[in-house]
Design an enzyme around this catalytic site. Structure first.
Site, PDB file in Angstrom:
ATOM      1  N   LYS A 129       0.864  -1.183   0.000  1.00  0.00           N
ATOM      2  CA  LYS A 129       0.000   0.000   0.000  1.00  0.00           C
ATOM      3  C   LYS A 129       0.898   1.229   0.000  1.00  0.00           C
ATOM      4  O   LYS A 129       1.681   1.446   0.928  1.00  0.00           O
ATOM      5  CB  LYS A 129      -0.896  -0.030   1.233  1.00  0.00           C
ATOM      6  N   GLU A 152       7.776  -6.491   1.108  1.00  0.00           N
ATOM      7  CA  GLU A 152       6.528  -6.371   1.879  1.00  0.00           C
ATOM      8  C   GLU A 152       5.649  -7.606   1.656  1.00  0.00           C
ATOM      9  O   GLU A 152       5.096  -8.173   2.597  1.00  0.00           O
ATOM     10  CB  GLU A 152       5.751  -5.121   1.435  1.00  0.00           C
ATOM     11  N   LYS A 207      -2.150  -1.489  -3.941  1.00  0.00           N
ATOM     12  CA  LYS A 207      -3.034  -0.336  -3.844  1.00  0.00           C
ATOM     13  C   LYS A 207      -2.217   0.932  -3.906  1.00  0.00           C
ATOM     14  O   LYS A 207      -1.226   1.026  -3.192  1.00  0.00           O
ATOM     15  CB  LYS A 207      -3.765  -0.434  -2.507  1.00  0.00           C
TER      16      LYS A 207
HETATM   17  C1  PBG Z   1      -7.536   3.255   5.489  1.00  0.00           C
HETATM   18  C2  PBG Z   1      -7.826   3.137   4.048  1.00  0.00           C
HETATM   19  C3  PBG Z   1      -7.599   4.088   3.036  1.00  0.00           C
HETATM   20  C4  PBG Z   1      -8.176   3.562   1.888  1.00  0.00           C
HETATM   21  C5  PBG Z   1      -8.698   2.326   2.206  1.00  0.00           C
HETATM   22  N1  PBG Z   1      -8.452   2.067   3.555  1.00  0.00           N
HETATM   23  C6  PBG Z   1      -7.055   5.432   3.052  1.00  0.00           C
HETATM   24  C7  PBG Z   1      -5.757   5.757   3.623  1.00  0.00           C
HETATM   25  O1  PBG Z   1      -4.860   4.931   3.794  1.00  0.00           O
HETATM   26  O2  PBG Z   1      -5.635   6.934   3.934  1.00  0.00           O
HETATM   27  C8  PBG Z   1      -8.237   4.249   0.561  1.00  0.00           C
HETATM   28  C9  PBG Z   1      -9.272   3.775  -0.378  1.00  0.00           C
HETATM   29  C10 PBG Z   1      -9.570   4.678  -1.497  1.00  0.00           C
HETATM   30  O3  PBG Z   1      -8.904   5.705  -1.718  1.00  0.00           O
HETATM   31  O4  PBG Z   1     -10.523   4.360  -2.225  1.00  0.00           O
HETATM   32  N2  PBG Z   1      -6.335   2.815   5.924  1.00  0.00           N
END
Ligand code: PBG
Length: 331
Positions: free
Chosen positions: A201, A239, A254
């Site tokens: 992520k 990771e 992501k």
């Molecule tokens: C929370 C989380 C986030 C997203 C999903 N879970 C945002 C972040 O890390 O700030 C983002 C999903 C999206 O942008 O559609 N940890």
């Protein structure tokens, strides 16, 4: 003509020929649909930066769940917006936390739907970080504390499993979250509940609209000490590797669009299902351009999702899921 010409176009002549040799087939089975749930009643509020995406209170959630079930989409990913936020994100792991309540309801209304629970603290903490904060007295530095955050994330995952979540999806990016949550689930008797790990992520600007939607923007600093640097690809393998070793059942990349190379890398290096998250700003950009009449939304969305699948994604979490499901049926 004397020079040889390779006739690639032979196989593109008709729709039937093209369909016969198509390498990637997008299907409704590929999609996971994210849903935002909140307390109260009578609430179906559109998120301004994400047209077509809403906050639902539980009384209005049923109609949305029925629409998902009718669309053929098989899985939903639940995000909660709590009534109360505090430093330790308590409402994330209470038995009647909003995600837990919604999970019970969805399993009651549509038992066949796979319910995936997002396991993170940022919607539930008043500082908006994904873990708890440690204030160092001497240096005055405030930092997200890894290991004490893990304990709370484990409690959250167990509460979600107790409520009936079929899959736990930890998005917090603390080190060791997969092994901590796996141990916690096993100890509580949930050995059969899989973990869909947000393994890779990135610290991305593409989460902006989501943070508006989930009221989860960090109140100080940013997430760069726990989310990954967008410039790094080999680190993504490290990771993912550690998550595999710790017991993850699925690996996620992501965001999706700017990271198709990473999806491909994970697909080639590991044999677990690869999931990608077509995140909020990827959705909002398409919606904004479509609203202006600048693009053909349907064609753009199907092409983009096909690209993610071609890159190696087995599953795609997308706000376009219900539309794409309709379009694939030719509606
Ligand atoms: C929370 C989380 C986030 C997203 C999903 N879970 C945002 C972040 O890390 O700030 C983002 C999903 C999206 O942008 O559609 N940890």
């Amino acid at each position: 003509m004397t020079f040889p010409i390779t006739r690639h176009r032979r196989m593109r002549r008709t729709a039937a020929l093209r369909s016969l040799v198509r390498e990637t087939q997008l299907s409704v089975n590929d999609f996971i649909y994210p849903i935002f749930v909140t307390h109260g009643s009578g609430i179906k509020d559109e998120i301004p930066s994400m047209p077509g995406v809403y906050h639902y209170s539980l009384d209005l959630l049923q109609q949305e769940i029925e629409a998902v079930a009718a669309s053929g989409v098989q899985a939903v990913l639940l995000f909660g917006i709590p009534e109360h936020k505090d430093a330790a994100g308590i409402s994330a792991y209470e038995a009647n936390g909003i995600v837990q309540q919604a999970t019970r309801k969805v399993k009651e209304w549509a038992p066949q739907l796979v319910v995936i629970a997002d396991t993170c603290l940022c919607q539930f903490t008043d500082h908006g970080h994904c873990g708890v904060i440690h204030h160092d007295e001497r240096s005055g530095v405030a930092e997200v504390d890894n290991d004490s955050s893990l304990e709370l994330l484990v409690k959250t995952a167990v509460a979600q499993a107790e409520a009936g979540a079929d899959i736990i999806a930890p998005s917090n990016m603390m080190d060791g979250f997969v092994s901590a949550i796996r141990d916690g689930l096993d100890a509580a008797g949930y050995e059969m509940v899989p973990i869909m790990s947000y393994s890779v992520k990135y610290a991305s600007a593409f989460y902006g609209p989501f943070r508006d939607a989930a009221h989860s923007a960090p109140q100080f600093g940013d997430r760069k000490t726990y989310q990954m640097d967008p410039a790094n690809a080999r680190e993504a393998l490290r990771e993912a590797e550690s998550d595999v070793v710790e017991g993850a059942d699925m690996l996620m990349v992501k965001p999706a669009l700017a990271y198709l190379d990473i999806i491909r890398e994970l697909k080639e290096h590991f044999d677990l299902p690869v999931v990608t998250y077509n995140v909020s700003a990827e959705y909002s950009m398409v919606k904004a351009a479509a609203a202006n009449g600048w693009i053909d939304e349907r064609a753009i969305v199907l092409e983009t999702l096909t690209g993610m699948k071609r890159a190696g994604a087995d599953l795609i979490i997308t706000y376009h899921a219900l539309d794409a499901a309709r379009w694939l049926k030719g509606e």
